[in-house]
Design a protein around this motif. Structure first.
Motif, PDB file in Angstrom:
ATOM      1  N   LEU A 103       0.825  -1.212   0.000  1.00 32.57           N
ATOM      2  CA  LEU A 103       0.000   0.000   0.000  1.00 32.57           C
ATOM      3  C   LEU A 103       0.857   1.260   0.000  1.00 32.57           C
ATOM      4  O   LEU A 103       0.564   2.222  -0.730  1.00 32.57           O
ATOM      5  CB  LEU A 103      -0.924  -0.003   1.222  1.00 32.57           C
ATOM      6  N   GLU A 104       1.906   1.263   0.811  1.00 34.78           N
ATOM      7  CA  GLU A 104       2.759   2.450   0.913  1.00 34.78           C
ATOM      8  C   GLU A 104       3.448   2.780  -0.403  1.00 34.78           C
ATOM      9  O   GLU A 104       3.733   3.955  -0.686  1.00 34.78           O
ATOM     10  CB  GLU A 104       3.799   2.242   2.017  1.00 34.78           C
ATOM     11  N   ASN A 105       3.725   1.767  -1.215  1.00 35.25           N
ATOM     12  CA  ASN A 105       4.460   1.979  -2.464  1.00 35.25           C
ATOM     13  C   ASN A 105       3.578   2.325  -3.649  1.00 35.25           C
ATOM     14  O   ASN A 105       4.090   2.567  -4.752  1.00 35.25           O
ATOM     15  CB  ASN A 105       5.291   0.733  -2.789  1.00 35.25           C
ATOM     16  N   LEU A 106       2.259   2.353  -3.466  1.00 32.83           N
ATOM     17  CA  LEU A 106       1.373   2.741  -4.567  1.00 32.83           C
ATOM     18  C   LEU A 106       1.540   4.223  -4.878  1.00 32.83           C
ATOM     19  O   LEU A 106       1.611   5.056  -3.976  1.00 32.83           O
ATOM     20  CB  LEU A 106      -0.084   2.452  -4.208  1.00 32.83           C
ATOM     21  N   SER A 107       1.591   4.551  -6.152  1.00 31.55           N
ATOM     22  CA  SER A 107       1.771   5.938  -6.570  1.00 31.55           C
ATOM     23  C   SER A 107       0.504   6.749  -6.314  1.00 31.55           C
ATOM     24  O   SER A 107      -0.586   6.190  -6.162  1.00 31.55           O
ATOM     25  CB  SER A 107       2.111   5.988  -8.062  1.00 31.55           C
ATOM     26  N   PRO A 108       0.603   8.074  -6.276  1.00 33.83           N
ATOM     27  CA  PRO A 108      -0.595   8.908  -6.131  1.00 33.83           C
ATOM     28  C   PRO A 108      -1.651   8.629  -7.202  1.00 33.83           C
ATOM     29  O   PRO A 108      -2.854   8.653  -6.911  1.00 33.83           O
ATOM     30  CB  PRO A 108      -0.050  10.335  -6.253  1.00 33.83           C
ATOM     31  N   GLN A 109      -1.208   8.355  -8.430  1.00 37.48           N
ATOM     32  CA  GLN A 109      -2.165   8.075  -9.499  1.00 37.48           C
ATOM     33  C   GLN A 109      -2.927   6.780  -9.232  1.00 37.48           C
ATOM     34  O   GLN A 109      -4.148   6.722  -9.373  1.00 37.48           O
ATOM     35  CB  GLN A 109      -1.463   7.988 -10.847  1.00 37.48           C
ATOM     36  N   THR A 110      -2.198   5.735  -8.828  1.00 39.25           N
ATOM     37  CA  THR A 110      -2.857   4.463  -8.523  1.00 39.25           C
ATOM     38  C   THR A 110      -3.787   4.620  -7.323  1.00 39.25           C
ATOM     39  O   THR A 110      -4.881   4.059  -7.293  1.00 39.25           O
ATOM     40  CB  THR A 110      -1.817   3.369  -8.277  1.00 39.25           C
ATOM     41  N   ARG A 111      -3.365   5.393  -6.342  1.00 34.56           N
ATOM     42  CA  ARG A 111      -4.221   5.624  -5.172  1.00 34.56           C
ATOM     43  C   ARG A 111      -5.518   6.339  -5.565  1.00 34.56           C
ATOM     44  O   ARG A 111      -6.573   6.070  -4.985  1.00 34.56           O
ATOM     45  CB  ARG A 111      -3.477   6.442  -4.120  1.00 34.56           C
ATOM     46  N   GLU A 112      -5.428   7.234  -6.533  1.00 34.68           N
ATOM     47  CA  GLU A 112      -6.634   7.944  -6.985  1.00 34.68           C
ATOM     48  C   GLU A 112      -7.689   6.969  -7.489  1.00 34.68           C
ATOM     49  O   GLU A 112      -8.890   7.191  -7.321  1.00 34.68           O
ATOM     50  CB  GLU A 112      -6.274   8.929  -8.098  1.00 34.68           C
TER      51      GLU A 112
END
Length: 201
Positions: free
Chosen positions: A43-52
């Motif tokens: 979870l911590e390594n997910l990019s801002p775009q993927t988190r969106e």
């Protein structure tokens, strides 16, 4: 007899597999209670775009603990893909319940009557470095088999897909989802599209 969450909790091997993808040995299995640290790293390594494009409350150890604590406590099944049985590179979620607004929206907009016994909600998340490598399509074949083992005949997109997420829409269509053109607003007032996949075709 369809597999239940209790069956899977007692014996995760019922829906687990080891297979090679692009030379990497991928262990695909249910999320386990001792996966907290592995999941937190994912979870911590997910990019801002993927988190969106995902729906987690946070992207840290607290969220990982919540997801692991929820194993077989509610209506959710979470499956993970791991490299070397250590590094999580994909997280797939099933919800075995349908919420009221989905019943209403699918009936009104698409003339589709959802059934909580044979339908499930589905949501994927893949590590950024493994996106666009066909890993999602490869794993989705395993997901379809597991869903059928659980007596499911159709999957709908969990919360739909953001209408501007063209890459995700292409992925869903490629693996067999019908994406509807009618836009609806999710709880965050974002424009989304529904999708459904018939597992029996």
């Amino acid at each position: 007899m369809a597999l239940t969450l209790d069956d899977i909790d007692r014996n995760p091997e019922l829906v687990s597999s080891f297979d090679y993808f692009e030379g990497m040995l991928i262990h695909f299995r249910p999320l386990l209670p001792n996966d907290e640290l592995k999941l937190a790293e994912f979870l911590e390594n997910l990019s801002p775009q993927t988190r969106e494009f995902s729906t987690y409350n946070s992207y840290d150890l607290d969220e990982a603990r919540e997801l692991c604590f929820a194993i077989n406590r509610y209506d959710k099944l979470r499956l993970v893909g791991l490299i070397n049985n250590e590094i999580i590179i994909a997280l797939f979620e099933f919800s075995l319940s349908i919420v009221e607004d989905e019943y209403e929206r699918f009936a009104k907009k698409y003339n589709i009557i959802l059934n909580e016994i044979t339908d499930a909600r589905f949501g994927p998340c893949i590590s950024d470095q493994y996106q666009n490598r066909h890993l999602g399509c490869w794993l989705f074949e395993k997901i379809k088999k597991i869903a059928r083992q659980m007596g499911r005949e159709r999957l709908i997109l969990w919360g739909g897909v953001l209408s501007h997420n063209k890459r995700a829409i292409r992925f869903y269509e490629k693996v067999g989802f019908k994406i509807f053109s009618d836009v609806f607003l999710n709880e965050n007032q974002c424009e989304c599209l529904d999708g459904i996949c018939n597992l029996l075709e």
